[in-house]
Structures are given as C-alpha cells and as structure tokens.
Design an enzyme around this catalytic site. Structure first.
Site, PDB file in Angstrom:
ATOM      1  N   ASN A 196       1.017  -1.087  -0.095  1.00  0.00           N
ATOM      2  CA  ASN A 196      -0.127  -0.056  -0.012  1.00  0.00           C
ATOM      3  C   ASN A 196       0.934   1.228  -0.138  1.00  0.00           C
ATOM      4  OD1 ASN A 196      -1.769   2.133   0.517  1.00  0.00           O
ATOM      5  ND2 ASN A 196      -2.528   1.207   2.408  1.00  0.00           N
ATOM      6  N   ARG A 253      -2.636  -2.095  -3.214  1.00  0.00           N
ATOM      7  CA  ARG A 253      -3.708  -1.205  -3.087  1.00  0.00           C
ATOM      8  C   ARG A 253      -3.743  -0.341  -4.311  1.00  0.00           C
ATOM      9  NH1 ARG A 253      -4.791   3.524   1.203  1.00  0.00           N
ATOM     10  NH2 ARG A 253      -7.111   3.714   0.676  1.00  0.00           N
ATOM     11  N   HIS A 279     -12.471   3.565   0.525  1.00  0.00           N
ATOM     12  CA  HIS A 279     -12.326   2.507   1.459  1.00  0.00           C
ATOM     13  C   HIS A 279     -12.863   1.350   1.029  1.00  0.00           C
ATOM     14  CE1 HIS A 279     -12.005   6.120   4.546  1.00  0.00           C
ATOM     15  NE2 HIS A 279     -10.757   5.434   4.519  1.00  0.00           N
ATOM     16  N   ARG A 324      -9.302  16.478   7.274  1.00  0.00           N
ATOM     17  CA  ARG A 324     -10.266  16.998   5.974  1.00  0.00           C
ATOM     18  C   ARG A 324     -11.561  17.362   6.745  1.00  0.00           C
ATOM     19  NH1 ARG A 324      -9.516  11.276   3.003  1.00  0.00           N
ATOM     20  NH2 ARG A 324      -7.788  10.795   4.127  1.00  0.00           N
ATOM     21  N   GLU A 369      -7.960  -4.600   5.681  1.00  0.00           N
ATOM     22  CA  GLU A 369      -7.759  -4.324   4.104  1.00  0.00           C
ATOM     23  C   GLU A 369      -6.726  -5.195   3.651  1.00  0.00           C
ATOM     24  OE1 GLU A 369      -7.815  -0.150   5.741  1.00  0.00           O
ATOM     25  OE2 GLU A 369      -8.714   0.366   4.047  1.00  0.00           O
TER      26      GLU A 369
END
Ligand code: AMP
Length: 405
Positions: free
Chosen positions: A9, A84, A173, A232, A376
């Site tokens: 990733n 990913r 996600h 964010r 993940e």
C-alpha cells in the site's frame, strides 16, 4: 510461511506492506516505511513474533525501501503481490491482473486521484523490477462502489462534466467496507441484509450495503467528501470556496491545504487530528476538543440517517477503523442521535469492545450494532488469491485457501 501474498500500500511518501499467509489467523510479517524521499526516511518492521525493529534509510525511494523489505522477508517468499490502488475510475470494477495496459489505464485515471495513483504506480513499478515474473494484482478502493445507482453517484451539475471528465461520485475505503460486509454476512443471522458500515480512522466514510453490494457511500469523486475526518473537512458549502477565492484572494493551493490538511478534527479543535488526544483533552475541559467530538459524532449520525434512505430495510450498523474499533465514547455519542432508527446500545458491551475485538454492542433488540476490526490487507490478499485461482494456468500452490475467519 505457506504460499503467502505480499500486500503493498503505497502513499506519496510512505509504503505499508504485509505478508499474508494462505491460512487465515496465522501471524504476518508487516511494516511501514515513512518519510520516503527525505533524509529522515525510516522503515519499521514487525516480525512473526510481533517484535518491532526500526531501520533508518536516509534518502530512500519506494524501490529502496522495498529492497530492504525483501531482504527482511528471509525464507518467506511471496507467490504474488496485491497492490492497493486508490482510484480505478469506472474502468475497474474488480481486482485486476496488472499488465502494461492496466498500468496505462491506472495512469490515465491519475487525473481523478493526482495525490494517490502516482504513488501506487511507483509501488507497482518497483515490485515489477524486484519480483520479475511474479503475478501482480491491483485491488481498487473504488471498485466495491461501482454498484452505486446513477441517482447516487451523479452530482447535480451539467451532464457534460460527467460524460467528458468523469466527474461523479466514486467512493473509497472499498476494501474495508467489503471486508466488514463479508464478516457481517457470516456473523449475523440477518446475513447479507441491509447494513450501514462506518469506517472511522484518519480518513472516514460510511457506506450503505444491500445484499453485499454498496448502494451509496459518503465519499465522492475524491476522498474529501462526506464525514468530518482527521484533517479533512468533509462536506462543506462550495460557496465558501468561492467566497475565499473572490473575497479573500485565496489560491487553489491555499484551498487544497485548507480542506485536506488543516480542517476536520484538527481545524475544529485547534489542537490535534488524533481522536485519542481529543478525548483526553475534552475530558480535561478543552472547549475546542469538545466541539470537534460533537461535530464529528453529529455529522456521522446525520450521514448514517441519510444513507438509510438507500436501503429497503436496515438491519444494523457496524463500526470499524481506528476510531470505530477503539472508541466506546464516539460510538455511544453518535448513536444518541439515532434512537429513532431503533438503536438500543448496551453500555456494558460497548465499553468492553476495543483493541481488535469483534462483537455486538446492542441489547438484543432493535438494530444490530457491531464492532468489526477491519482487515484491508487480508481482503486484498483474498482478492489476489481468487483472481489467481480463476486463471487457468495458475499453479496449485496459488489456489486460495484463505477465507476470512
Ligand atoms: P486509523 O486511520 O484507522 O489508523 O485510525 C486512526 C485514528 O484512530 C486516530 O484518530 C486515533 O486517535 C484513533 N484511535 C485509535 N485508538 C483509539 C482509542 N483507543 N480511542 C479513541 N481513538 C482511537
């Protein structure tokens, strides 16, 4: 370690990896390289016994870090690599074997994810050089959300912007939401019913799932839309941006910095983007920390209630991600706004579940409420194995044996 998959990733200056064994539940080699490209680059490694080592790698690139990671895999050799990839646009609806055409398509999608896809491509190029001949698979964050209906993914702006520039909602996600949805289908008597999953980490998103498919999600064309996140802003009146540009002379760079790096929990609290620290400061009476937690929970509840419209029937909610898995306070505070949906939280079960524990936190009536630690990397490994299994010339040792436990 038997027939493991190496999951990579890559961020712009970081690289996370995990070597996932074929049999689920076995220990994993894992680690993270940070501050790549700078004098302060470091690699933190975790061995099969869970012991951690830190190696300084001043000036190292993604490729340099991968070479050190490879040296530290010892006798554990991967049979394939799962990457990913953040944005797959509309082109990628599932995990895909990487070849030159796929690399080119990911490159073309870079306009939609200028911060993320170039780093993912760098990781792919580095592993292709280091592991020539090994199958490499791209697993896209956006792929799981390609089942959204047009009324959920289109913005109310001229159609031409979608048709010519691909401006629409994509969602992110995906590997986390898909993994948790799969766990719910195994754990709950409701199986593949109607669920809303809240992935709450530094990035945060909520997704409505029906029959195992994503029907709507809070993130949009970029991972900036939706919930309040660490730094964010999530949803904001677009008129504010026009105001800042026209009345205050802000540049696009200023606005990017504001929305992506200076807002969210950090901006609201004036303190930190870290929820643990905010909880601590709020308990000590810090007004900004209290407000940040209040806005985070209220906006999350509002998003969950909104997403419930996407489902013919809502069977339950699930919390995941660093905050969702570990913070009884955030779960409880959010659920106080959702009693009209039939939420009955068990304070005891809620208080007990953290640190990688999986379980139910409702009193046994109303909506099912779950805490499910996400995986993940495990999901990317399973997708990689499935793809290899479906290829006719795959050697027997590559067949998938891992089913999420
Ligand atoms: P992630 O991006 O999934 O690693 O999640 C990171 C976020 O989870 C940070 O805001 C952490 O402060 C938060 N977090 C981790 N552990 C806890 C905890 N025990 N209580 C509250 N927040 C936590």
């Amino acid at each position: 370690m038997n027939a493991p998959i190496l999951v990579i990733n890559c961020g712009s200056s970081s690289l996370k990896y995990a070597l996932i064994p074929a049999v689920s539940g076995q220990p994993r080699l894992s680690g993270i390289a940070e501050r790549l490209g700078s004098d302060r680059a470091i690699l933190r490694l975790r061995n099969l016994q869970g012991e951690k080592t830190t190696i300084e790698l001043p000036g190292a690139s993604h490729g340099d870090a991968l070479k050190v990671i490879l040296d530290n895999l010892g006798s554990c050799r991967p049979i394939a690599i799962g990457h990913r990839v953040v944005h797959g646009g509309e082109r990628f609806t599932q995990a895909t074997l990487i070849d030159q055409d796929v690399v080119q398509d990911i490159r073309e999608t870079t306009t939609l994810a200028p911060l993320h896809n170039p780093a993912n491509l760098e990781g792919i190029a580095a592993t292709q050089e280091l592991f020539p001949g090994l199958p490499q698979v791209a697993v896209f964050d956006t792929a799981f959300h390609q089942t959204l209906p047009a009324y959920a993914y289109r913005y109310a702006i001229p159609a031409e912007l979608y048709e010519r520039h691909g401006i629409r909602r994509y969602g992110f996600h995906g590997s986390s939401h898909a993994y948790v949805a799969e766990r719910l289908s195994i754990l709950s008597a409701q199986g593949r019913g109607g669920w809303i999953i809240a992935h709450l980490g530094n990035g945060a998103s909520a997704t409505a799932i029906w029959q195992g498919q994503s029907i709507d999600t809070s993130m949009g064309m970029t991972p900036l839309e939706g919930l309040v996140m660490g730094t964010r802003s999530g949803d904001i009146d677009p008129g504010i941006l026009l105001h800042l540009m026209h009345q205050c002379g802000w540049s696009s760079h200023d606005i990017d910095q504001l929305l992506n790096h200076r807002s969210g929990l950090l901006g609201l609290s004036g303190l930190t983007n870290d929820m643990r620290e905010l909880e601590q400061s709020a308990a000590e009476g810090h007004a900004g920390a209290k407000l940040a937690i209040d806005v985070f929970c209220y906006r999350l509840a509002k998003s969950i209630a909104g997403l419930s419209c996407a489902l013919p029937m809502l069977h339950g909610l699930a919390f995941t991600g660093g905050i969702g898995e570990n913070s009884p306070l955030i779960r409880a505070r959010t659920l106080t706004y959702l009693t009209h949906l039939g939420v009955h939280l068990s304070p005891n079960s809620n208080g007990e579940l953290s640190h990688g524990m999986e379980g139910r936190i409702d009193v046994g009536r109303g909506l099912e409420l779950w805490v499910i630690p996400t995986d993940e990397e495990g999901y990317i490994a399973v997708q990689t194995r499935h793809l290899l299994d479906n290829m006719s010339d795959t050697p027997a040792s590559c067949h998938p044996q891992e089913v999420p436990a």
